[in-house]
Each structure stands twice: as C-alpha cells, then as structure tokens.
Design a protein around this motif. Structure first.
Motif, PDB file in Angstrom:
ATOM      1  N   TYR C 186      20.562  27.193   8.731  1.00 59.76           N
ATOM      2  CA  TYR C 186      20.036  26.372   7.675  1.00 59.76           C
ATOM      3  C   TYR C 186      18.737  26.862   6.916  1.00 59.76           C
ATOM      4  CZ  TYR C 186      23.275  22.540   8.412  1.00 59.76           C
ATOM      5  OH  TYR C 186      24.567  21.613   8.610  1.00 59.76           O
ATOM      6  N   ALA C 190      18.139  28.419   3.541  1.00 61.09           N
ATOM      7  CA  ALA C 190      16.963  28.212   2.605  1.00 61.09           C
ATOM      8  C   ALA C 190      16.419  29.540   1.967  1.00 61.09           C
ATOM      9  CB  ALA C 190      15.881  27.223   3.378  1.00 61.09           C
ATOM     10  N   ALA C 191      16.235  30.440   2.996  1.00 62.53           N
ATOM     11  CA  ALA C 191      15.780  31.771   2.609  1.00 62.53           C
ATOM     12  C   ALA C 191      16.374  32.272   1.562  1.00 62.53           C
ATOM     13  CB  ALA C 191      15.559  32.676   3.802  1.00 62.53           C
ATOM     14  N   ALA C 195      13.100  30.191  -0.448  1.00 63.56           N
ATOM     15  CA  ALA C 195      11.885  29.728   0.015  1.00 63.56           C
ATOM     16  C   ALA C 195      11.197  30.806   0.992  1.00 63.56           C
ATOM     17  CB  ALA C 195      12.534  28.489   1.014  1.00 63.56           C
ATOM     18  N   SER C 196       9.967  30.570   0.914  1.00 63.28           N
ATOM     19  CA  SER C 196       9.330  31.454   1.837  1.00 63.28           C
ATOM     20  C   SER C 196       9.140  30.915   3.351  1.00 63.28           C
ATOM     21  CB  SER C 196       7.700  31.381   1.242  1.00 63.28           C
ATOM     22  OG  SER C 196       7.187  30.186   1.654  1.00 63.28           O
ATOM     23  N   ARG C 197       8.519  31.757   4.095  1.00 61.89           N
ATOM     24  CA  ARG C 197       8.808  31.164   5.627  1.00 61.89           C
ATOM     25  C   ARG C 197       8.146  29.790   5.664  1.00 61.89           C
ATOM     26  NH1 ARG C 197       8.669  35.920   9.946  1.00 61.89           N
ATOM     27  NH2 ARG C 197       9.691  34.300  11.061  1.00 61.89           N
ATOM     28  N   VAL C 199       7.540  27.486   3.617  1.00 59.55           N
ATOM     29  CA  VAL C 199       8.419  26.488   2.961  1.00 59.55           C
ATOM     30  C   VAL C 199       9.514  26.068   3.748  1.00 59.55           C
ATOM     31  CG1 VAL C 199       9.870  25.867   0.753  1.00 59.55           C
ATOM     32  CG2 VAL C 199       7.676  26.992   0.446  1.00 59.55           C
ATOM     33  N   ARG C 203      10.150  22.278   4.676  1.00 61.09           N
ATOM     34  CA  ARG C 203      11.008  21.643   3.900  1.00 61.09           C
ATOM     35  C   ARG C 203      12.385  21.452   4.648  1.00 61.09           C
ATOM     36  NH1 ARG C 203      11.424  21.662  -1.806  1.00 61.09           N
ATOM     37  NH2 ARG C 203      12.765  19.820  -1.217  1.00 61.09           N
ATOM     38  N   VAL C 204      12.868  22.718   5.668  1.00 61.31           N
ATOM     39  CA  VAL C 204      13.797  22.712   6.458  1.00 61.31           C
ATOM     40  C   VAL C 204      13.783  22.463   7.791  1.00 61.31           C
ATOM     41  CG1 VAL C 204      15.969  24.170   6.621  1.00 61.31           C
ATOM     42  CG2 VAL C 204      14.982  24.116   4.605  1.00 61.31           C
ATOM     43  N   PRO C 207      12.153  18.798   8.938  1.00 60.54           N
ATOM     44  CA  PRO C 207      13.040  17.828   8.869  1.00 60.54           C
ATOM     45  C   PRO C 207      14.157  17.788   9.867  1.00 60.54           C
ATOM     46  CG  PRO C 207      12.407  18.588   6.850  1.00 60.54           C
ATOM     47  CD  PRO C 207      11.939  19.543   7.501  1.00 60.54           C
TER      48      PRO C 207
END
Lengths: 250, 347, 286
Positions: C186, C190-191, C195-197, C199, C203-204, C207
């Motif tokens: 996941y 996201a990457a 998404a930066s590390r 983020v 955000r992943v 959660p």
C-alpha cells in the motif's frame, strides 16, 4: 488439580519441620522474626550468635516496612516475633490480639539530619531546613520516621516545605546519597549505614526519638524460642551491638 | 527525443537476471506476456521505480527517470489486487494523487469525481473500497492511477483478481478505457487472451529475456517459443529447410511443406490438423509419423492426445474418434498431417 | 435430559416430533472443555483479588473520601500525567517503532532489546536510573541544572518522565508489531501516486497501523496510571505536586488498609470507565 496437589504436598511438609515444637530447645527448628527494615544489619548479626547458642535452630528474618509487616501478621502470616520501628505500628498488632503479652521497648533510634558528603548547602541545624533554597526530603507522616520528623520539627517550631515526602527512610537517604536533596531527616542508624552521607545531630532529636518495641506473637509456632529471642535482644551483649550501629540502648 | 517509453531494464539478482528492452509509443498498449517467474512483474516494478536497476535506463518522453524515486515519475500503476486505501472513500482514493501533487482538497475531489464519472462509478464516490465489487475496485484503481496524469500507465495482471464470470465484461470495459488514453501503457499478464484483447503489441518474456515481440495477430500466427506455441495452441518445431522438407532439430523426423523453403525455419501446425490411425493409413499422406500415446485429456468438446516419439506433438480429436482408437498410455499410433496445414516462417 | 424430566415414552406427541427434528440437526462438536476450563480459571485468578477489594471496601465512607481534596488532587494528577505520558510515548514511540520495523541498521536487535529493558527491570531501579541520568547531579541532569537552572526531580514533569520510561515500551512493541503486519505494497501504491515518504507515512502507514497505535496507547496509559516505583523514586511524593494515586494508595496502606482499598477502588473505577468509554469509541480497534 495440579495446584491442589502442590498445596497438599506443602501442607504435608509442614508437620515434619515443626513436629518437635513441644520442647524448648529441640533441634531442627526455624524461628521466624519479622523486623523493621532499619534492624536488618543488627538483627542479622544477633541471629548468627543466637544460632550458635541454640544448636540446630535456624533464624529466618522477614525485613520490611513496619506497617507492611503488621498488615501481614494481622492477615495471618506465620511469624514468631515482631520487632517494629515504632509503637503505633506495634499497637495495631496488639489491638488485633496478635501479640502474646505486652510488647517491650528494646532500643530507640534518634533522628539526624543527613546531608550529602561535604554538606554543600552548609546545613548546621534544624532551622536551616526552613530555608526555601534548601531542598529537603522528609519521610511521609504515615511511616514512623515521618511521624518522628514532624514531631521534632514541631518541637523546634521550624516550618519546612519539603520537596518530597518519601515512602520510607531508605528512599529519603537515597535522595541524599544521589545529591538530589540537600538534606533529609533520617535515623542515626541510617546515616551510619549510608554511603556518601554525613549526619548532623540536633538537640530537638531527643524529644522525637522512636521507640522500637518487640513482642512474641500470639500464633507463634515456637513460643519458647521466641521468648528466648526477645530476652537475647534485651541482653547487655545485644545492646552493645545496637549501640555500635547507632541506636540508643534502652 | 522520442515520445513514450524507451527502456532497457537490467536487474541482476544472482540466480535471476532480467534483461529486457521495452518501448511503447504514446497511446500504445504493450502487453508483457510470460510464464510465472519470467520477470514480468520485476520489469513493471522497475518501470515504476519500486525496484532499482543494476543496468540500463528508463526514459519517458525523452526524460531520463532511471534513478528517480517512484513519487517523482510520471507513472500511474494499477496493482494486481488494486491496493485501494481502505480508510479512504473511493473518491478520496482517486483524489490521493492530485492531493500529493499539491492540489487543494476541493480541486482534487473535483478531478477525482470527473474520473469516477468517466469509469462509470460516480454513484460510488462515497463508498469504501471494501464495499466495491472486484470489477468496480479495478475501475477505481484505474481512475486513481490516471488521476496523476501519467505519461506511462502500468497494469499488473489487471484481471487476475477477478472470477471467471466477471472477467470477460471487465476485460471489454478495460479495453475501451485503454483505447481512450494518450499515454503509453504497459500491462503484465500470463493470460494470452488478455494480451490479445487489450494490447496493440505483445512482448513475450521468458526467464528474464524478451523472446518474441509483435502485434497480437503476428504472435498468435508465428510463435517462436514452445511457451507461446502452447499458449496459442500450435505444435511448433525449429529446423532446417531443404526444399519442401524440414529436418527438425534434435529429432529424427522430417516435416513436409506445401512449398519449398531454405535455411533455418519454424514449422507449426494446429493440433486439430492431426489425424490419428491405429493402422498405417492408405494413400500415404506426406507427413506421417509412428508415435506413442503419452496421455489423454479433455479439451473443450474435443480430446487432446499427447504423443511422444520422433516428433512429439499434441493432437485434438473427437471423443468418438478416441473411443474408436481405444487409446491408452503407451498405445502406438500413426499421426498424419496434410502438408497444406503446415505453416513455415523463418527462424 | 435433566434428572427430573419425564421419560421419553410419556412425552406428548408434539414433544416427540421436536425431538426427532433435533435428532436431524447437525450435532455441534464436543464442548471445548480443554480451552474453557483454563480460561475460566485464568479469569477467576484475575478477578478474584478485585472481588477481595470490593468485599473489604468500607462502602459507607466511600463518598466522603472521594471528596477529600488530597484524593481529588491525586486522582487529577494521575489522570493528567498518565495522559501526558501517553502523548509523549506516542510522539516518540511511533517513530521509534517505525525505525525498528522499517529500517535495517547495525545493532537493531540490540536496540530492540534495549527498548524492552524498562519492562524487565524493577521500576524502583528505573527510578534510580532516571535520577542518575536526569537528576540534579545526573549524567544529563547536571547540565540541565547548570546551564538552564532546570531541575527535574520532585516536579510533575518528573512524574511524566517516570511514566514514559515504563509505559513507552508497551507502545513501541505494539506499534512495531502492527507495522510488521501491515502490507507494505500500500505504501508502494501511494509512492506511485506521487506521495513523498512523509505523506506516505501520515496518510497511508499511520491509518493502516492505527489500531496498533490505539492498542499501544491504551496499554501505555494503563501502565502509566498504575506506575509507582519509578515515580516515587524519581519524582518523590508530595501531595498536589507529585503524589499520584498509586503513591497515595501506598502511603494510605501504612496507616489504614481501609482507606488504601477505597483509593484503589477509585483508581480502578476511573480507569475502567475511561477504557470502556474509549473502547466504545474505537470499536474494532482493540
């Protein structure tokens, strides 16, 4: 079921150990002494000599805070003798009908001001403890050394705001040893036993000394031996040992 | 400067080495087809930046992204089991990429809503991924990957997570969406049908190497490895042509051709072109081999017979013919193929 | 059949019918005694001491004792310091768990072992260790005192530090387990979405491991609330400033077991109330 079996095995052992409890000096018996933690050093020394004089007898000690021991005895702990660091705690055991006969005071302990080695705060007497710049630890009033300290400070008319009310005298002493506080009110015996601390006696100490009572317990498995122990502790030889440790003899 | 994808992927892991060149023009869909463990997924992960290369390069629209981290590549990826974020709604899953690119919440959600609309899931914007069917989840994953406006779209086994009944519908749907895209697309699959339907071009990878490349029809017609031949349902041999006869390499057999050829060639014929006889047939067809029955299996409404001997081959016959032939493991048979059924192309 | 029930022959027809239907029902497997018996013994073992407290509690004086300012002060201090300690544990412990679960560095196994040390050593020793490190003459505390005039022991901050020391390992271990169990793909997804590390983490990853963080935080809070040894050693005991409920309970014990029981019950009731309330809010998280 496993637990039950284990308990049965333990119960089975007990009579073998205590079987000869009738005679006063028959060998192979264990005397159990519950004593205030401040008696650790002296009682151990006295215990060795008692064992020498009573061949075949072993003395086992339970050292802890007086109140804890009192609670254990009142809940039915199988001890022969109880030596408390103050009269109040002994009273709680006596009132519950758990002593055999009147407790006797065998030694007394006076308070001293303990300071870290070198006395960095320059304490000279009780009045210095009122200085707000001096960090002081006292025992909590719920424990004997705290009650004695409060009495001494009252008698001297000194009002101290301690940084901490320690749960026992050793904890207060540790704070001094580590230099976390500039002074603490502890027993003279603890000052002598402590590392890196110096004691400063003060006049008001005499009025707030703690009497140490001792008593044979009502449910003592070896009442004869227990009485021997009380007599031994009150003897001149034993009193010398107490004096060497910093106690005031009776 | 060439538009689209231009890559040579070298990943050396000691016991396994991938070395594959890949190209895809904008709007073109390239399928990486190969057996399990061939290195297809490694290639895809390398394109996404999730796997480091030991050699080669990755260029997208002329820009070198060989060492760029995944988040800095203009690449969108649809994972095999979609990997939708369970804690976000379908809409926020799709809005995730635009948000990362710096868009405000409202702006990202508006873009996401347009994409969900495009894949026909506007009504499911607020649904949690858990509540979606496999096909719906795949479309959300596609929308999510497209939301980053990728120059390269990667699809890892896009239909593998679906059950057989929904697969055909989703495949057709996916084909429609892929046809609309202006970015280069690389998809990985081990299913020849997916590759044939979805891709403009097929690249076959075996053991880390590209073994064949071409339009789907060309690959289906002219397989160049046993793996591809099995996938497209052909008996395939390599040999040397002498006029109308091909001497099959490594076998003591010859195959007759309808017209003369020369040099190294492949010969292929479908299993249904094979006729089997217990007794040597009269009229003596030009391709006739004495073989031994290895095994028999059902194959659609036909029966597939595996034969071994000078020219190992597969033959499809009717159940009635099987009953008549009374084939059993080890039963010797005569196999005949008309020369006109044999396809021949240069190796 | 219960001993008093009528014999089968005497049963009315409809009863016989239900009995036949019952005979057709698939029989449940044997009752899982080998699991249930130890489970009940275990439960009894945990609940029995609590029952002991309840039986001996002087119920009549419960209300008046609750209103005593010292009790309210200790309770308030306990709740605030335990909550602060949990917050600090989360702030420092989650990144530490991430480091242990997601990075490879030499000596990682040793670091993990070090993280669990506070769970193993007696808390009183932990308190002494804290004094030696952060006390007035401690390794670091000496400089704090000399340079900034900050002295930690005997302050509410010291209470929080002592609690963090004993509670954070529970959080780290819980979160590290959650991180190891989480599907890293996941994060890759996201990457690929840009998404930066940082983020990805916020955000992943976070959660995904939220249930683990919640469970760890509850464990840490409970541990901090019950903390005694390290607190009394490092922070001392002064009502209103560093006397938390466990300290008040211990000292009350010296005088009268009854009041200690009351204080324990207050602490238990409040902590159970908080845990149950939180659990309802995060259903499924624990």
């Amino acid at each position: 079921m496993l637990v039950a079996a284990a308990l049965a095995a333990l119960a089975g052992c007990a009579p073998v150990d205590g079987g000869g409890a009738g005679g006063a000096d028959s060998p192979g018996r264990t005397l159990t002494v519950f004593a205030a933690a401040s008696l650790t050093g002296t009682f151990e020394e006295l215990g060795e000599r008692f064992e020498r004089d009573h061949p075949g007898t072993e003395v086992e000690f339970g050292f802890a805070g007086s109140s804890q021991l009192a609670a254990q005895i009142n809940e039915g702990a199988p001890a022969d003798v109880f030596a408390s660091a103050d009269a109040r705690t002994m009273d709680s055991v006596a009132e519950a009908g758990n002593t055999a006969g009147e407790p006797v005071v065998f030694v007394r302990n006076t308070l001293e001001i303990a300071v870290p080695r070198g006395n960095p705060a320059g304490i000279t007497g009780l009045a210095d403890l009122a200085d707000p710049g001096v960090a002081v630890a006292l025992c909590a009033e719920e424990v004997p050394c705290g009650a004695a300290a409060a009495q001494a400070l009252d008698a001297a008319g000194v009002r101290v705001t301690p940084v901490s009310l320690e749960e026992d005298v050793k904890a207060a002493l540790t704070k001094v040893e580590l230099g976390e506080v500039d002074a603490a009110l502890v027993y003279r015996t603890d000052v002598l036993a402590g590392d890196a601390v110096e004691g400063i006696p003060f006049d008001e100490a005499a009025g707030a000394a703690n009497d140490y009572p001792i008593a044979v317990l009502a449910e003592a498995p070896h009442p004869g031996l227990a009485r021997d122990w009380v007599d031994w502790v009150c003897s001149a030889d034993a009193q010398r040992v107490f004096r060497d440790a910093g106690f005031t003899a009776r | 400067m060439s538009a689209g994808l231009d890559a040579r992927l070298v990943v050396d892991r000691g016991e396994f080495r991938l070395d594959a060149a890949l190209r895809a023009r904008p709007g073109e869909v390239v399928a990486l087809l190969g057996p399990n463990g061939a290195g297809k997924s490694t290639a895809l992960r390398a394109l996404a930046g999730l796997e480091s290369l030991t050699g080669g390069h990755v260029r997208l629209d002329g820009r070198d992204v060989t060492t760029a981290p995944p988040e800095r590549r203009p690449v969108g990826m649809v994972f095999q089991d979609y990997l939708l974020f369970d804690h976000l709604s379908a809409l926020d899953n799709v809005a995730f990429g635009p948000r990362c690119a710096g868009a405000g919440r409202a702006e990202a959600r508006a873009a996401a809503a347009r994409l969900l609309e495009r894949v026909g899931l506007a009504a499911f914007a607020r649904a949690r991924p858990r509540a979606l069917s496999g096909g719906q989840a795949q479309r959300v994953a596609l929308a999510r990957a497209l939301a980053v406006r990728p120059r390269l779209l990667l699809l890892d086994e896009p239909l593998a997570a679906l059950d057989v009944h929904t697969r055909a519908g989703v495949r057709a749907e996916l084909r429609r969406h892929l046809a609309d895209l202006d970015c280069a697309t690389v998809l990985v699959t081990h299913d020849p049908l997916d590759a044939m339907v979805l891709a403009d071009r097929i690249t076959v990878v075996e053991a880390g190497r590209v073994v064949q490349e071409g339009a789907p029809g060309d690959v289906a017609q002219h397989p160049r490895t046993g793996y591809v031949a099995r996938l497209v349902g052909l008996n395939l041999y390599r040999g040397t042509a002498h006029g109308t006869r091909v001497e099959v390499a490594g076998a003591g057999a010859e195959v007759a051709l309808p017209e003369p050829r020369a040099g190294e060639v492949f010969v292929a014929f479908p299993p249904r072109a094979v006729a089997l006889y217990r007794e040597r047939p009269d009229g003596s067809p030009r391709n006739l081999w004495r073989l031994r029955t290895e095994g028999v299996e059902r194959f659609g409404d036909q029966v597939r017979v595996h034969l071994d001997g000078p020219l190992p081959l597969r033959a499809d016959i009717t159940p009635a013919a099987l009953a008549e032939l009374r084939l059993d493991t080890g039963t010797p048979v005569w196999a005949a193929v008309k020369a006109a059924e044999v396809r021949c192309y240069p190796a | 059949m219960t001993p008093g029930s009528p014999p089968a022959e005497a049963a009315p027809p409809e009863a016989a019918g239900t009995r036949r239907a019952a005979a057709l029902r698939v029989r449940a497997g044997r009752f899982p005694w080998p699991l249930v018996v130890p489970a009940l013994i275990g439960l009894a073992f945990l609940v029995l001491p609590f029952a002991g407290l309840l039986v001996r509690a002087p119920w009549a004086s419960l209300g008046t004792r609750l209103l005593l300012p010292e009790v309210r002060g200790a309770l308030w201090l306990s709740l605030t310091t335990a909550t602060a300690a949990t917050a600090v544990s989360v702030l420092l412990g989650v990144p530490l768990a991430w480091l242990l679960a997601r990075t490879a560095f030499p000596g990682r196994r040793l670091v993990r072992a070090l993280v669990t040390v506070p769970m193993v050593i007696p808390p009183v020793v932990g308190g002494v260790a804290l004094l030696l490190a952060l006390g007035r003459r401690g390794l670091v505390g000496g400089y704090l005192d000399a340079w900034f005039g900050v002295s930690l022991p005997f302050t509410p901050a010291a209470v929080v530090l002592a609690q963090v020391f004993v509670a954070m390992p529970f959080l780290v271990i819980s979160v590290e387990g959650a991180l190891r169990g989480a599907d890293r793909r996941y994060e890759e997804a996201a990457a690929t979405l840009g998404a930066s590390r940082a983020v990805v983490f916020w955000r992943v990853t976070l959660p995904m491991v939220a249930p683990g963080v919640a469970a760890g935080a509850v464990l840490a809070w409970a541990r901090a609330l019950g903390e005694f040894g390290a607190t009394i050693t490092f922070a001392g005991n002064f009502p209103g400033r560093t006397q938390t409920m466990p300290l008040a309970v211990y000292l009350a014990m010296q005088e009268s077991p009854e009041s200690a029981i009351v204080l324990s019950l207050v602490l238990l009731a409040v902590s159970l109330g908080v845990l149950v309330a939180l659990r309802d809010r995060w259903t499924g998280a624990l």
